[in-house]
Design a protein around this motif. Structure first.
Motif, mmCIF file in Angstrom:
data_model
loop_
_atom_site.group_PDB
_atom_site.id
_atom_site.type_symbol
_atom_site.label_atom_id
_atom_site.label_comp_id
_atom_site.label_asym_id
_atom_site.label_seq_id
_atom_site.Cartn_x
_atom_site.Cartn_y
_atom_site.Cartn_z
ATOM 1 N N VAL A 67 -3.291 3.292 1.024
ATOM 2 C CA VAL A 67 -4.197 1.976 1.036
ATOM 3 C C VAL A 67 -3.897 1.057 2.345
ATOM 4 O O VAL A 67 -4.600 0.892 3.119
ATOM 5 N N PHE A 68 -2.780 1.016 2.823
ATOM 6 C CA PHE A 68 -2.673 0.356 4.623
ATOM 7 C C PHE A 68 -3.798 1.471 5.383
ATOM 8 O O PHE A 68 -3.930 0.701 5.748
ATOM 9 N N CYS A 69 -3.114 2.845 4.758
ATOM 10 C CA CYS A 69 -4.015 3.591 6.011
ATOM 11 C C CYS A 69 -5.451 3.533 6.094
ATOM 12 O O CYS A 69 -6.227 3.580 7.242
ATOM 13 N N ALA A 70 -6.065 3.220 5.339
ATOM 14 C CA ALA A 70 -7.469 2.767 5.153
ATOM 15 C C ALA A 70 -7.489 1.920 5.864
ATOM 16 O O ALA A 70 -8.673 1.638 6.229
ATOM 17 N N VAL A 71 -6.816 0.594 4.962
ATOM 18 C CA VAL A 71 -7.263 -0.662 5.860
ATOM 19 C C VAL A 71 -7.035 -0.898 6.956
ATOM 20 O O VAL A 71 -8.169 -1.645 8.211
ATOM 21 N N MET A 72 -6.467 -0.123 7.850
ATOM 22 C CA MET A 72 -5.933 0.265 9.195
ATOM 23 C C MET A 72 -7.095 0.684 9.804
ATOM 24 O O MET A 72 -8.167 0.554 10.522
ATOM 25 N N VAL A 73 -6.887 1.952 9.219
ATOM 26 C CA VAL A 73 -8.909 2.393 9.252
ATOM 27 C C VAL A 73 -9.978 1.601 9.203
ATOM 28 O O VAL A 73 -11.015 1.812 10.692
ATOM 29 N N LEU A 74 -9.673 0.809 8.651
ATOM 30 C CA LEU A 74 -11.390 0.179 8.474
ATOM 31 C C LEU A 74 -10.969 -0.482 9.650
ATOM 32 O O LEU A 74 -11.693 -1.643 9.953
ATOM 33 N N ILE A 76 -9.666 -0.412 11.951
ATOM 34 C CA ILE A 76 -10.142 0.355 13.639
ATOM 35 C C ILE A 76 -11.829 0.718 13.937
ATOM 36 O O ILE A 76 -12.721 0.397 15.215
ATOM 37 N N MET A 77 -12.456 1.435 12.468
ATOM 38 C CA MET A 77 -13.951 1.044 12.491
ATOM 39 C C MET A 77 -14.530 -0.487 13.078
ATOM 40 O O MET A 77 -15.825 -0.710 13.535
ATOM 41 N N TRP A 78 -14.057 -1.459 12.432
ATOM 42 C CA TRP A 78 -14.297 -2.879 13.007
ATOM 43 C C TRP A 78 -14.811 -2.882 14.816
ATOM 44 O O TRP A 78 -15.265 -3.481 14.450
ATOM 45 N N ASN A 79 -13.228 -2.393 14.777
ATOM 46 C CA ASN A 79 -13.261 -2.449 16.413
ATOM 47 C C ASN A 79 -13.573 -1.423 17.155
ATOM 48 O O ASN A 79 -14.642 -2.510 18.262
ATOM 49 N N VAL A 80 -14.124 -0.647 16.262
ATOM 50 C CA VAL A 80 -15.287 0.561 17.254
ATOM 51 C C VAL A 80 -16.750 -0.004 17.142
ATOM 52 O O VAL A 80 -17.531 0.194 18.521
ATOM 53 N N ARG A 81 -16.849 -0.659 15.635
ATOM 54 C CA ARG A 81 -18.771 -1.320 15.881
ATOM 55 C C ARG A 81 -18.674 -2.782 17.020
ATOM 56 O O ARG A 81 -19.766 -2.790 16.764
ATOM 57 N N ALA A 89 -5.146 -2.663 20.064
ATOM 58 C CA ALA A 89 -5.319 -2.543 19.053
ATOM 59 C C ALA A 89 -5.106 -1.553 17.848
ATOM 60 O O ALA A 89 -4.203 -1.595 17.515
ATOM 61 N N ASN A 90 -6.541 -1.031 18.230
ATOM 62 C CA ASN A 90 -6.258 0.444 17.906
ATOM 63 C C ASN A 90 -4.964 1.565 18.650
ATOM 64 O O ASN A 90 -5.049 2.593 17.019
ATOM 65 N N LEU A 96 0.972 2.392 13.471
ATOM 66 C CA LEU A 96 1.299 1.879 12.068
ATOM 67 C C LEU A 96 0.868 3.165 11.298
ATOM 68 O O LEU A 96 1.555 3.378 10.140
ATOM 69 N N ILE A 97 -0.082 3.791 11.378
ATOM 70 C CA ILE A 97 -0.526 4.461 10.006
ATOM 71 C C ILE A 97 0.821 5.869 10.076
ATOM 72 O O ILE A 97 0.709 5.989 9.103
ATOM 73 N N GLY A 98 0.803 5.830 11.165
ATOM 74 C CA GLY A 98 2.091 7.189 11.950
ATOM 75 C C GLY A 98 3.765 6.450 10.812
ATOM 76 O O GLY A 98 4.077 7.579 10.370
ATOM 77 N N LEU A 99 3.450 5.306 11.200
ATOM 78 C CA LEU A 99 4.933 4.932 10.677
ATOM 79 C C LEU A 99 4.728 4.578 9.056
ATOM 80 O O LEU A 99 5.904 4.957 8.973
ATOM 81 N N ALA A 100 3.215 4.564 8.614
ATOM 82 C CA ALA A 100 3.870 4.347 6.984
ATOM 83 C C ALA A 100 3.301 5.916 6.359
ATOM 84 O O ALA A 100 4.050 5.619 5.318
ATOM 85 N N VAL A 101 3.328 7.063 7.169
ATOM 86 C CA VAL A 101 3.145 8.112 6.461
ATOM 87 C C VAL A 101 4.559 8.444 6.397
ATOM 88 O O VAL A 101 5.114 9.113 5.324
ATOM 89 N N MET A 102 5.440 8.532 8.226
ATOM 90 C CA MET A 102 7.100 8.833 8.192
ATOM 91 C C MET A 102 7.395 7.526 7.261
ATOM 92 O O MET A 102 8.960 8.435 6.246
ATOM 93 N N LEU A 103 7.168 7.043 6.745
ATOM 94 C CA LEU A 103 8.362 6.343 5.688
ATOM 95 C C LEU A 103 8.047 6.251 4.767
ATOM 96 O O LEU A 103 9.092 6.463 3.579
ATOM 97 N N ASN A 104 6.142 6.838 4.182
ATOM 98 C CA ASN A 104 6.543 7.608 2.772
ATOM 99 C C ASN A 104 7.084 8.666 2.701
ATOM 100 O O ASN A 104 7.646 8.776 0.798
ATOM 101 N N GLY A 105 7.304 9.765 3.384
ATOM 102 C CA GLY A 105 8.221 10.542 3.574
ATOM 103 C C GLY A 105 9.322 10.490 3.323
ATOM 104 O O GLY A 105 10.296 10.687 2.534
ATOM 105 N N PHE A 106 9.956 9.302 3.817
ATOM 106 C CA PHE A 106 11.722 8.624 3.693
ATOM 107 C C PHE A 106 11.884 8.195 3.007
ATOM 108 O O PHE A 106 13.001 8.493 1.930
ATOM 109 N N ILE A 107 11.463 7.656 1.987
ATOM 110 C CA ILE A 107 10.944 6.904 0.344
ATOM 111 C C ILE A 107 10.886 8.180 -0.092
ATOM 112 O O ILE A 107 11.914 8.386 -1.258
#
Length: 157
Positions: A67-74, A76-81, A89-90, A96-107
């Motif tokens: 969900v967090f990554c989806a918000v970040m992608v949105l 990025i999409m907003w900036n691209v539009r 910012a992008n 931040l997406i990479g950090l969140a995915v790594m944090l998921n692995g650590f959790i």
């Protein structure tokens, strides 16, 4: 000359279609996170001793990260539009997406070693999340370097 214009128009419409698909996927991930975590919260409120509880916790953490990554992608999409593609910012959102995915692995590693024995025998994807998070973070760093090089190039010209 007209074939070049048609090709570029076709490529532009294909990119717009891809952007809309990414937005739809991101919104679906947001809805999935809401509904999946609602079920887990209901199980927690009842004090469930279901043997599938701990795998559901790990899955819930992963869904929250999605969900967090989806918000970040949105974002990025907003900036691209708005025409802001190669901006800091992008690059920050990508990191931040990479950090969140790594944090998921650590959790997942933490939960694997702290939950009751045998509860998470089927959950072994933490190494994949760590590697994927490192790779996405690396792409964010390369993005930052490219932006800095472009800024230096703009200043020298």
């Amino acid at each position: 000359m007209t074939s070049i214009k048609k090709t570029s128009r076709h490529a532009g419409s294909l990119q717009e279609l891809q952007m809309y698909c990414l937005i739809i996927i991101s919104v679906c991930l947001l809805l999935l996170g809401v509904f999946a975590n609602q079920d887990l919260a209901h199980e927690l409120a009842q004090g469930s001793t279901n043997p599938l509880f701990w795998p559901a916790v790990v899955e819930s953490v992963t869904i929250c990260v999605m969900v967090f990554c989806a918000v970040m992608v949105l974002a990025i999409m907003w900036n691209v539009r708005k025409g802001k593609v190669f901006v800091k910012a992008n690059a920050n959102y990508i990191q931040l997406i990479g950090l969140a995915v790594m944090l998921n692995g650590f959790i997942q590693i933490y939960l694997l070693h702290t939950v009751p024995e045998g509860s998470l025998a089927i959950v072994r994807s933490h190494d994949f999340f760590l590697l994927l998070g490192c790779f996405i973070g690396f792409i964010g760093c390369v993005f930052h370097i490219g932006i800095r090089m472009q800024e230096e190039n703009d200043l020298t010209v």
